[in-house]
Design a protein around this motif. Structure first.
Motif, PDB file in Angstrom:
ATOM      1  N   ALA A 103       0.844  -1.201   0.000  1.00  0.00           N
ATOM      2  CA  ALA A 103       0.000   0.000   0.000  1.00  0.00           C
ATOM      3  C   ALA A 103       0.877   1.249   0.000  1.00  0.00           C
ATOM      4  CB  ALA A 103      -0.929  -0.008   1.205  1.00  0.00           C
ATOM      5  N   SER A 107       0.964   4.067  -2.782  1.00  0.00           N
ATOM      6  CA  SER A 107       0.778   5.473  -2.448  1.00  0.00           C
ATOM      7  C   SER A 107       1.865   6.329  -3.082  1.00  0.00           C
ATOM      8  CB  SER A 107       0.812   5.677  -0.940  1.00  0.00           C
ATOM      9  OG  SER A 107      -0.138   4.891  -0.310  1.00  0.00           O
ATOM     10  N   PHE A 111      -0.531   9.037  -5.108  1.00  0.00           N
ATOM     11  CA  PHE A 111      -0.686  10.412  -4.645  1.00  0.00           C
ATOM     12  C   PHE A 111      -0.010  11.432  -5.554  1.00  0.00           C
ATOM     13  CE2 PHE A 111      -1.634   8.345  -0.463  1.00  0.00           C
ATOM     14  CZ  PHE A 111      -2.973   8.685  -0.474  1.00  0.00           C
TER      15      PHE A 111
END
Length: 174
Positions: A103, A107, A111
């Protein structure tokens, strides 16, 4: 052709009859065997019950042997449950760590991409807003000095006038 067919049908019927008779004989023999074994089991059960009721030593010995047999089984089952809990716990922690790491890696990509797309969308929105404000300002300025008519480009008055000229009547728009 029909004689051959009827003889074949008779032959098949006879074969089925013989097979049914054999099945009846076999099931009859099986029922006899079950009946005989049922009598044997009944005799053994009666013998064991009589010895059980007449001998307290046999009862106590059976209870102690069962207890001593259960203790290792309980220890084994406890050991299995304990080791299973430890293995599943360690595996669960490993899975959580691995998924957390994945994860985190996701990210690192997600992002920044979302940030860049949001920045581009904001820039596009600002360009659109300033373009609209500029067009409105130029229209206001040019209509103020008399170069451009006060009607906007989306005004429906010109369509109403054209319809009146074409039909000779004034249309109603609702």
């Amino acid at each position: 052709m029909s004689n051959g067919t009827s003889s074949m049908a008779r032959g098949a019927q006879e074969a089925l009859g013989q097979a049914a008779e054999e099945v009846r004989q076999q099931f009859g023999n099986a029922a006899d065997l079950f009946g005989q074994s049922g009598h044997f089991v009944e005799r053994v059960r009666n013998f064991v019950r009589s010895k059980w009721e007449s001998s307290p030593f046999l009862r106590w010995y059976s209870y102690i042997a069962a207890t001593y047999g259960v203790i290792p089984a309980v220890v084994l089952i406890g050991w299995i449950i304990g080791t299973l809990a430890i293995v599943v716990g360690i595996a669960g922690i490993g899975i959580v760590c691995a998924e957390g790491f994945l994860a985190f890696l996701g990210s690192l990509v997600f992002f920044p991409v979302v940030g860049v797309l949001l920045f581009i969308a904001c820039i596009g929105g600002l360009i659109g807003a300033f373009t609209y404000i500029g067009i409105q300002a130029v229209t206001f300025f040019l209509s103020g000095i008399g170069i451009m008519a006060k009607e906007g480009p989306l005004d429906t008055e010109h369509a109403k006038r054209a319809a009146k000229r074409a039909t000779g009547e004034f249309p109603t728009f609702s």
